[in-house]
Structure formats: structure tokens, C-alpha cells
Scaffold this motif. Structure first.
Motif, PDB file in Angstrom:
ATOM      1  N   ALA A  39      41.120  33.391  32.433  1.00 37.43           N
ATOM      2  CA  ALA A  39      39.261  32.657  32.803  1.00 37.43           C
ATOM      3  C   ALA A  39      38.625  32.067  32.472  1.00 37.43           C
ATOM      4  O   ALA A  39      38.128  30.837  32.317  1.00 37.43           O
ATOM      5  CB  ALA A  39      38.607  34.101  34.122  1.00 37.43           C
ATOM      6  N   ALA A  40      38.577  32.671  31.027  1.00 38.42           N
ATOM      7  CA  ALA A  40      38.146  32.461  29.731  1.00 38.42           C
ATOM      8  C   ALA A  40      38.623  30.434  29.734  1.00 38.42           C
ATOM      9  O   ALA A  40      37.784  29.579  29.280  1.00 38.42           O
ATOM     10  CB  ALA A  40      37.833  32.586  28.508  1.00 38.42           C
ATOM     11  N   VAL A  41      39.587  30.275  29.852  1.00 36.21           N
ATOM     12  CA  VAL A  41      40.152  28.614  29.455  1.00 36.21           C
ATOM     13  C   VAL A  41      40.497  28.512  30.506  1.00 36.21           C
ATOM     14  O   VAL A  41      40.112  27.367  30.180  1.00 36.21           O
ATOM     15  CB  VAL A  41      42.109  29.552  29.177  1.00 36.21           C
ATOM     16  CG1 VAL A  41      42.896  28.074  29.721  1.00 36.21           C
ATOM     17  CG2 VAL A  41      41.747  29.138  27.714  1.00 36.21           C
ATOM     18  N   ALA A  99      36.248  30.183  38.024  1.00 32.03           N
ATOM     19  CA  ALA A  99      37.212  30.824  36.662  1.00 32.03           C
ATOM     20  C   ALA A  99      37.415  32.143  37.576  1.00 32.03           C
ATOM     21  O   ALA A  99      38.755  33.068  37.591  1.00 32.03           O
ATOM     22  CB  ALA A  99      36.449  31.196  35.605  1.00 32.03           C
ATOM     23  N   LEU A 100      36.316  33.490  37.272  1.00 31.45           N
ATOM     24  CA  LEU A 100      37.149  34.444  37.600  1.00 31.45           C
ATOM     25  C   LEU A 100      36.998  35.068  39.289  1.00 31.45           C
ATOM     26  O   LEU A 100      37.824  35.380  39.487  1.00 31.45           O
ATOM     27  CB  LEU A 100      34.949  34.890  37.776  1.00 31.45           C
ATOM     28  CG  LEU A 100      34.621  35.746  36.279  1.00 31.45           C
ATOM     29  CD1 LEU A 100      33.307  35.863  36.007  1.00 31.45           C
ATOM     30  CD2 LEU A 100      35.947  36.371  35.456  1.00 31.45           C
ATOM     31  N   GLU A 101      36.988  34.176  40.193  1.00 29.87           N
ATOM     32  CA  GLU A 101      37.052  33.673  41.739  1.00 29.87           C
ATOM     33  C   GLU A 101      38.660  33.912  41.687  1.00 29.87           C
ATOM     34  O   GLU A 101      39.879  34.154  42.033  1.00 29.87           O
ATOM     35  CB  GLU A 101      36.079  32.674  42.469  1.00 29.87           C
ATOM     36  CG  GLU A 101      35.505  34.053  43.249  1.00 29.87           C
ATOM     37  CD  GLU A 101      33.937  32.533  43.884  1.00 29.87           C
ATOM     38  OE1 GLU A 101      34.197  31.463  43.956  1.00 29.87           O
ATOM     39  OE2 GLU A 101      33.480  33.195  44.218  1.00 29.87           O
ATOM     40  N   ALA A 102      38.866  33.065  40.817  1.00 33.30           N
ATOM     41  CA  ALA A 102      40.179  31.803  40.541  1.00 33.30           C
ATOM     42  C   ALA A 102      41.311  32.772  39.987  1.00 33.30           C
ATOM     43  O   ALA A 102      42.170  33.530  40.910  1.00 33.30           O
ATOM     44  CB  ALA A 102      40.627  31.367  39.922  1.00 33.30           C
ATOM     45  N   VAL A 103      40.653  34.243  39.476  1.00 32.64           N
ATOM     46  CA  VAL A 103      41.875  35.080  38.547  1.00 32.64           C
ATOM     47  C   VAL A 103      41.665  36.555  39.487  1.00 32.64           C
ATOM     48  O   VAL A 103      41.958  37.910  39.692  1.00 32.64           O
ATOM     49  CB  VAL A 103      41.498  35.080  37.052  1.00 32.64           C
ATOM     50  CG1 VAL A 103      42.396  34.412  36.255  1.00 32.64           C
ATOM     51  CG2 VAL A 103      40.223  35.830  36.531  1.00 32.64           C
ATOM     52  N   GLY A 104      40.890  36.679  40.389  1.00 33.56           N
ATOM     53  CA  GLY A 104      40.234  37.993  41.633  1.00 33.56           C
ATOM     54  C   GLY A 104      39.867  38.876  40.861  1.00 33.56           C
ATOM     55  O   GLY A 104      39.583  40.288  41.254  1.00 33.56           O
ATOM     56  N   LEU A 105      38.948  38.882  39.776  1.00 28.25           N
ATOM     57  CA  LEU A 105      37.401  39.850  38.856  1.00 28.25           C
ATOM     58  C   LEU A 105      36.885  38.933  39.035  1.00 28.25           C
ATOM     59  O   LEU A 105      35.087  39.620  38.234  1.00 28.25           O
ATOM     60  CB  LEU A 105      38.289  39.755  37.677  1.00 28.25           C
ATOM     61  CG  LEU A 105      39.871  39.935  37.055  1.00 28.25           C
ATOM     62  CD1 LEU A 105      40.074  39.695  35.548  1.00 28.25           C
ATOM     63  CD2 LEU A 105      39.338  41.038  37.885  1.00 28.25           C
ATOM     64  N   ALA A 106      35.982  38.482  40.409  1.00 30.59           N
ATOM     65  CA  ALA A 106      34.940  37.890  40.471  1.00 30.59           C
ATOM     66  C   ALA A 106      33.945  39.783  41.151  1.00 30.59           C
ATOM     67  O   ALA A 106      33.028  39.190  40.352  1.00 30.59           O
ATOM     68  CB  ALA A 106      34.115  37.187  41.448  1.00 30.59           C
TER      69      ALA A 106
END
Ligand SMILES: Nc1ncnc2c1ncn2[C@@H]1O[C@H](COP(=O)(O)OP(=O)(O)OP(=O)(O)O)[C@@H](O)[C@H]1O
Ligand SMILES: Nc1ncnc2c1ncn2[C@@H]1O[C@H](COP(=O)(O)OP(=O)(O)OP(=O)(O)O)[C@@H](O)[C@H]1O
Ligand SMILES: [Mg+2]
Ligand SMILES: [Mg+2]
Lengths: 272, 283
Positions: free
Chosen positions: A151-153, A123-130
Motif C-alpha cells: 500500500a505504501a508504494v 491504497a489501503l482499500e486496495a490491499v484490504g486494510l482500510a
């Protein structure tokens, strides 16, 4: 695969203050469909979608998520089926690190530890915040916090995802990122319902548009149908996307909403 | 009116400076639009102009930021807020929480300045009317939709009539009608001499309403100029700043040899109509 139909019937919601925010809505959304909800400030969009995860309860009428009536289920139960990204990320985020905030949902849903790690990471990768996993959410900018909320959702892997103004405050790259997240959800059969004021984003990413005005659905149909329905757009004070507005000023009959098809139409006209 | 010289700021414990070597000039009575990618430091810059950084935020601050000739970091925050009104990015967090109705919320700042009662009522009513808030005046400021709350947050600053107004993405949750009301109000304030800095992602609106645009990237202002020149800059996407669909279409038409490269790149509908209209006539 997702087999949950969203069925909203004769729904009304009146807040304690006496404001009737939803004034008779019937709406069915098929499993895997993606739908944009648009309309003026105060039209009742947020109130309507908050019924889907039980944050708001019907004053009259019913909301079904598959075989469940939301009136009989708790928010915790509904969170197995519906993930809701708040309009205001600061209402949703409360943990001390980005990672633990995103892990909160999967933990509560009873995911196994390795499943939690896996879903949080992707999820964090998907939103670019890993790379921001260990950061305190308050140390991020607002558009970054909105992506944490998304990402939380995503990490909850619910069959239905509801996004309340997901592109607000995002730059061009952020909007593209969110569009690709929605594509990915669709590819996995997940139902996506998104509220937006960004009409370019709406026409470029949604096949179906629901237009709300004063607590009711003023128009509902394919994106082309809805944006050709001038009276409905005017009644709901919705502005068509930019290139459609330009085409109208130029007196063109066709409405090309993306730059390439607009230039195609321009070329055809120049050739005469 | 606003002068930033070699300003730098790093948040406490942050690995790097968010802003560094930043220079910015905003002339009195003009509207300056600030654009930049997510996380580029726009909100940080707004807080510096409004005097909240360094006074309320730990970290490392360097350089000089002055407004109306006074260096902000040398005065108190109270002095700064008299000169600069800041509409914060998240309207939900700006509601004072001290009041029961929108009317009282809008009067809050004026009460603190001991503005005379009849004058206060008059000012609140006028600002509410210009921003379409009259029907909401007796509502609780919390029982509002996102867009309505954003309008209340803007109104609560406009009503104070500060000489400088800084707005951090003030139309992010607004519908087209609300957005227009906000820009109409800003236009009138600027005609009356208010200096305005507005952070905004909607290029079309900035193009229509601003006197100048500054681009924030890599922690500093990398370009300043008229909206037409900045929004036609080829480097825009490398700075993470979007172009309108009309600009994108005009660029594509150029590449395909359908528009002369001498033609200025249009941004909005009216200049778009001029470019695509004349060049589209069948010859
Ligand atoms: N908590 C609340 N209590 C009372 N009234 C509310 C509450 N939240 C919203 N309202 C009112 O209900 C109506 C619908 O609000 P809602 O938030 O659903 O609108 P919206 O379509 O999401 O608008 P926006 O685009 O501004 O977010 C508005 O008149 C609003 O003032
Ligand atoms: N309180 C804070 N502590 C530490 N770092 C911070 C803090 N606030 C912001 N930052 C960091 O500073 C950078 C700039 O943040 P800022 O909010 O100024 O960006 P922005 O351009 O306004 O972004 P957005 O478009 O999302 O609003 C970001 O990388 C952010 O993570
Ligand atoms: Mg809303
Ligand atoms: Mg910001």
C-alpha cells in the motif's frame, strides 16, 4: 500516461564483500509492460531490481529510467518514478500507525493534503486494510505487514512499481488480491516488475518472464516460450507450474497451466 | 508430545481473542502441518507451543499448553527453549546479530549450551551441508539473499537438535531446491524421533510430507486429519485455505462429469497422475 522505458545495459554489481551479484545484465522493459523475474535463491533478482530505485548502484554499466540515468539521481529523486516494495516488509515499515506509514511516501513526494488522504485511503482499500489504518504495524501479522508495504508504494502513484516477492506469506485470497492490484496498475499504464518463486502466480499473471541464474539473464520471453525452454529452466533450477508438471508426467504434448484449460485438454483426450 | 487444551489468547489492548477454545494434539515423532488464512493466528499458536506466549507477550492467556508432559506457562522460557526450537516467520529478524559469519551464527546456540568445541564444529558443518549452506559459512549473515537468510535461520535451530521443532512458514522465500532440502531434513529428523509442527501455505508439500494436518480458523482448530482427508474437505475455502491447481482441476472435472465422484481428490503430481492418467485413457 507512462512513457518511461527501463533500460539496463551491461550491468554488473559487486558487493563490498566481493560477491558479484549481477554479472552482466542487459534488459529493456517498455512503459506499461508487466514482467516477472524468477530464479534460484541468490540469483541476483533483488540486487538487480534495487538498481531501479537507486538503493544499489551499478559497479559497471548503466540503468536508465526514461531519460534519467540512476547513477546521477538520488533515491529521493528516483522515488518520483519508481516505487519498490521490499522483500522484507519489516525493513520498509517504520511508522507508528498503518496510515502514517502509507502516507509517508506521498508526503515526501509533495502531494497536496487532500491528495495524500485520497491516495492513502485508496491504497489501503486496495490491499484490504482500510479497517486497520490506526493500528500499529507491529500488531499485524507478517502477511498483513507485507500488504502495508505494498500500500505504501501504491500510494506514491509512481509510473513504475517493483514488487519483490509480493505473494510471499499470502493466503489464497491475498494472492488473488495482489493479482487484481497488478491488473489495476496495468490498466492505468503503470509498469509492473515482480520477483516471484510462485510459478502458478507467475504464469497466471505475467505475459513476460525473465529467468535469472548466477547474476545473469538465462531466459527472457513470453511466458509460454520460457516455460517450454526446458534447458533454461533446468539451468536456473526453476520448476514449471504444477499442472505443467502433471501434464509432463502424463506425457501430454500441450501444457495447460490453469485448471479449466487443463480439464479441457483432459476432455479432448478422453474423447480420443 | 504436544497437548493444547482449551487455549485462548488475546493480545494486550486487542479488541478480541486471537485464539479461543483451541485444542491440539501432536504425537511424538510425527510431522503436523498447520494451515489457515492470513491473520488467523498461526504465528500466535507457534509462539504458544514454543513458550513465548504468555511469557514474553502481555495479554490474556488461558488454558493449558504442555510439551513432553511439562506445562509451558508454569516453567521458564529457558526451559521451554531447551525442548522446543522455533524458526520464526521472518528470517531477517531471527539472525542473532551477535556474530560476524554464518558459521559463528550457527554455532551461537551451541556455544551458549557449552557444547564441546570439536563436537560443535562437526554439528555446524553437518547441518550446513544438508541445507546447502557450506559455500556461505564464511559470509556475513546479513550479506545474504532472502532465501539464503531463511536457510540460515532454519539451520540455526536444526543444529540445536531440540526434541520439538516448530517452523513458521520456513520455505516462504525458498526456491524449489531449497524447499526440498528443508523437507528432506525434516523427514530425517522425524524418523529420528523429533516432533515437528510446520506452518505452511504450500498444500502440495504438506500433503507429501506430513502425517497430519490441522486447520486453524475462527481462533480454533476446526479440523484435523490425514493430509488426503483434510485437503479434500469441501469446507477448505470457507476456512480461507487454498487448494492446489491439481485439486481445483479435479473438482472441475468432477463437476463436468469427467471424473467419478468416488475417485479421491488428488493434491500433488503423483496422485494427480494416477487419477487423470487412468480416467483419461480412451475407452
Ligand atoms: N548486502 C549484501 N552484501 C553482500 N552480498 C549480498 C548482499 N545481499 C545479497 N548478497 C549476495 O548477492 C547474491 C545475490 O543476492 P540477491 O539478494 O540479489 O538474490 P535473490 O535472487 O534476490 O535471492 P532470493 O530469492 O533468495 O531473494 C547472493 O549471493 C547474496 O548472498
Ligand atoms: N503483537 C500483537 N499485538 C496485537 N495484535 C497482534 C499482535 N500480533 C498479531 N496480532 C493480531 O493477531 C492476529 C493473528 O496474527 P498472527 O500473526 O498469529 O496470524 P497468522 O495466521 O500467523 O498470519 P500470517 O499468515 O499473516 O502470518 C492478527 O489479526 C494480528 O493483527
Ligand atoms: Mg531476493
Ligand atoms: Mg504468521
Amino acid at each position: 500516461m507512462n512513457d518511461l522505458t527501463i533500460r539496463i545495459e551491461a550491468l554488473r554489481h559487486t558487493y563490498e564483500s566481493g560477491v558479484e551479484a549481477v554479472a552482466g545484465v542487459d534488459l529493456t522493459i517498455a512503459p506499461g509492460e508487466r514482467v516477472a523475474i524468477v530464479g534460484q535463491n541468490g540469483a541476483g533478482k533483488t540486487t538487480l531490481v534495487r538498481h531501479l530505485n537507486g538503493m544499489v548502484r551499478p559497479t559497471e554499466g548503466t540503468v536508465h529510467i526514461g531519460d534519467w540515468s540512476t547513477s546521477d539521481k538520488s533515491i529521493a529523486e528516483l522515488s518520483h518514478r519508481v516505487g519498490y516494495v521490499f522483500q522484507n516488509p519489516d525493513e520498509q515499515i517504520f511508522a507508528r500507525t498503518v496510515e502514517s506509514d502509507v502516507a509517508f511516501g506521498p508526503k515526501n513526494l509533495g502531494f497536496e493534503p487532500e491528495q495524500i488522504t485520497e491516495s492513502v485511503t485508496s491504497a489501503l482499500e486496495a490491499v484490504g486494510l482500510a479497517h486497520e489504518a490506526q493500528v500499529h504495524p507491529h500488531h499485524l501479522s507478517l502477511s498483513e505487514r507485507k500488504r502495508v508495504a505494498i500500500a505504501a508504494v501504491l500510494a506514491m502513484r509512481t509510473p513504475i512499481v517493483v514488487l519483490d516477492e509480493p505473494t510471499t506469506g499470502q493466503d489464497e485470497g491475498g494472492v488473488r488480491l495482489i493479482a487484481s492490484i497488478i491488473d489495476d496498475l496495468t490498466a492505468r499504464g503503470i509498469t509492473v516488475v515482480a520477483i516471484t518463486h510462485d510459478m502458478d502466480f507467475c504464469v497466471e499473471n505475467f505475459e513476460r518472464v525473465v529467468v535469472m541464474a548466477r547474476g545473469t539473464v538465462r531466459a527472457d520471453g513470453s511466458t509460454e516460450q520460457v516455460f517450454a525452454d526446458q534447458p533454461a529452466l533446468e539451468a536456473a533450477a526453476v520448476e514449471p507450474p504444477q499442472l505443467a508438471r502433471l501434464a509432463r508426467v502424463l506425457g501430454w504434448s500441450e501444457t495447460a497451466v490453469d485448471p479449466s484449460s487443463f480439464v479441457d485438454a483432459f476432455e479432448r483426450r478422453r474423447r480420443g | 508430545m504436544i497437548e493444547l487444551r482449551d487455549v485462548a489468547f488475546a493480545y494486550e489492548d486487542a479488541p478480541a481473542f486471537t485464539l479461543a477454545h483451541l485444542d491440539l494434539d501432536v504425537a511424538a515423532g510425527t510431522i503436523m502441518g498447520i494451515v489457515g488464512a492470513s491473520g488467523s493466528g498461526k504465528t500466535t499458536l507457534a509462539k504458544i507451543i514454543a513458550g513465548f506466549i504468555p511469557s514474553t507477550e502481555g495479554g490474556t492467556y488461558r488454558g493449558t499448553a504442555s510439551v513432553a508432559g511439562a506445562v509451558l506457562s508454569e516453567g521458564t522460557l529457558t526451559e521451554a527453549v531447551d525442548v522446543v526450537g522455533l524458526v520464526t516467520q521472518n528470517p531477517f529478524n531471527q539472525i542473532s546479530g551477535a556474530r560476524f559469519t554464518v558459521r559463528e551464527e550457527l554455532a551461537f546456540g551451541l556455544e551458549n549450551r557449552s557444547v564441546e568445541r570439536s563436537q560443535m564444529i562437526e554439528r555446524v558443518n553437518t547441518v550446513a551441508a544438508t541445507l546447502g549452506l557450506t559455500p556461505l559459512l564464511d559470509r556475513s549473515p546479513y550479506a545474504l539473499s532472502g532465501g539464503q537468510m531463511q536457510l540460515v535461520a532454519i539451520a540455526s535451530m536444526v543444529v540445536m537438535a531440540p526434541p520439538v521443532l516448530v517452523l513458521d512458514e520456513p520455505t516462504s522465500q525458498l526456491d524449489p531446491a531449497g524447499t526440498r532440502l528443508v523437507y528432506d531434513v525434516l523427514g530425517r529428523l522425524s524418523e529420528g524421533g523429533t516432533t515437528i509442527v510446520i506452518i505452511e501455505h504450500k498444500t502440495e508439500l504438506l500433503h507429501e510430507h506430513c502425517d497430519a494436518i490441522a486447520v486453524l480458523a475462527g481462533g480454533r482448530i476446526v479440523s484435523t486429519g490425514t493430509p488426503a482427508s483434510v485437503f479434500a474437505d469441501d469446507r477448505l475455502s470457507t476456512w480461507g485455505v487454498g487448494q492446489t491447481r491439481i485439486t481445483q482441476a479435479a473438482r472441475e472435472a468432477r463437476t463436468r462429469g469427467l471424473l467419478p465422484a468416488t475417485e479421491p481428490l488428488p493434491v500433488g503430481v503423483s496422485d494427480g497422475a494416477a487419477v487423470f492418467g487412468t480416467n483419461g485413457e480412451t475407452r
